[in-house]
Design a protein around this motif. Sequence first.
Motif, PDB file in Angstrom:
ATOM      1  N   LYS A   7       0.855  -1.178   0.000  1.00 48.88           N
ATOM      2  CA  LYS A   7       0.000   0.000   0.000  1.00 48.88           C
ATOM      3  C   LYS A   7       0.892   1.228   0.000  1.00 48.88           C
ATOM      4  O   LYS A   7       1.877   1.285   0.763  1.00 48.88           O
ATOM      5  N   GLY A 151      -8.236   8.231   5.147  1.00 49.01           N
ATOM      6  CA  GLY A 151      -7.195   7.266   5.494  1.00 49.01           C
ATOM      7  C   GLY A 151      -7.587   5.830   5.154  1.00 49.01           C
ATOM      8  O   GLY A 151      -6.906   4.876   5.534  1.00 49.01           O
ATOM      9  N   ASP A 154      -5.538   2.311   3.784  1.00 54.96           N
ATOM     10  CA  ASP A 154      -4.908   1.311   4.655  1.00 54.96           C
ATOM     11  C   ASP A 154      -5.849   0.119   4.813  1.00 54.96           C
ATOM     12  O   ASP A 154      -5.444  -1.038   4.708  1.00 54.96           O
TER      13      ASP A 154
END
Length: 418
Positions: A7, A151, A154
């Motif tokens: 990632k 975010g 993730d």
Amino acid sequence: MSLIVHKYGGTSMGSTERIKNVAKRVAKWHRAGFQMVVVPSAMSGETNRLIGLAKEIQAEPDPRELDMLCCTGEQASVALLAMALKAEGLDAISFSGWQVPIKTDSSHTKARIESIDDTRVKAELNAGKVVIVTGFQGIDDQGNQTTLGRGGSDTSAVAIAAAMGAAECLIYTDVDGVYTTDPRVVPEARRMRVVSFEEMLEMASLGSKVLQIRSVEFAGKYRVPTRVLSSLTDPMMSLDDEKVSGTLITFEEDEHMEQAVVSGIAFNRDEAKVTIRGVPDKPGVAYQILGQVAEANIDVDMIIQNQGSDGTTDFTFTVHRNEFNKTMDLLKNKIQGSVGAREVAGDTNVCKVSIVGIGMRSHVGVASLMFKTLSEEGINIQMISTSEIKVSVLIDDKYMELAVRALHKAFGLEKEAA
Ligand code: ASP
Ligand code: MG
């Protein structure tokens, strides 16, 4: 052939130059014999830019349309990375969340992943391609594109790694691992080579923003070996060195080599304190107050109740700073009258500082060393909460750095554990 998921965060994808470096790194792993799925974020600043545009048009942007808009950020990233990999001489293909598909519920802007169908991704991997999948997004059962919250890439990466049984999920970011505390506050902070999943969960929930908390929950639930490491190193560094760099999240306590009692110090400036005083004390008042707060969809974190000698009681609790005004309005205009309270007060100049460590389970006296350390610095503790593996205190915001530094030192975190 084992499967690895990489990632890359927004900074790592921040320019075409950086995207070319990502491609070099991925190519190195692929050439070493791994099947590779790569999950990038949008280029740094892009999601903020898109949200800014939306807000210029609608103060509270329509959530479905906001998701349509924000999905473009990651879509651009995957396409550019696929091109960069082709330029490196590899075969690569990019997919949006809906093309995989990654199925989510319909809560726009904070959707939860429900299932991942890996048939298409597997077929492309088996055809020798590097597969690049957008982070942060999916599709609901009505065919609407959704996003997973800020975010969220993730979480996409860890979820894909879990669904596909990857050997490891590597989260490349702009820091080189998880630290004992924020190195900007304590320069002596040390990178942890390993951290237990439970500690990581606490650190993420207490404000260490290295990983989205949901990704840590996924890693724990499906026991995905997950490593946080830097994307800013030389992409051609030796694979052996890279494989042991950063911080590995572990699941076995005996694998946890750094058996310190306290592993890290977290802090969080996102909380605000509210107090409702002089409430006639009788069964049901906690419910009357906090029930109405919950009904207004406001999350409460720390809570204390003090009993006065005059038959009244005081409640203090903390909420997210963004919900402070809403909470004060609710308390003043509704709750104060309904429970017959004397007064309502609030304070946003507070900060929560926490010590975290699975070693606390088998040690006593940890909290008292924390309280002693803070008292020696003359820092007043306003509230305390504890769990098996953490102790949190609420203090005046202006002492945050002092408290974190003193605690880091008191618990010997700057030294390498024996
Ligand atoms: N681009 C999204 C964000 O900024 C998702 C991510 O970067 O993980 O929140
Ligand atoms: Mg991130």
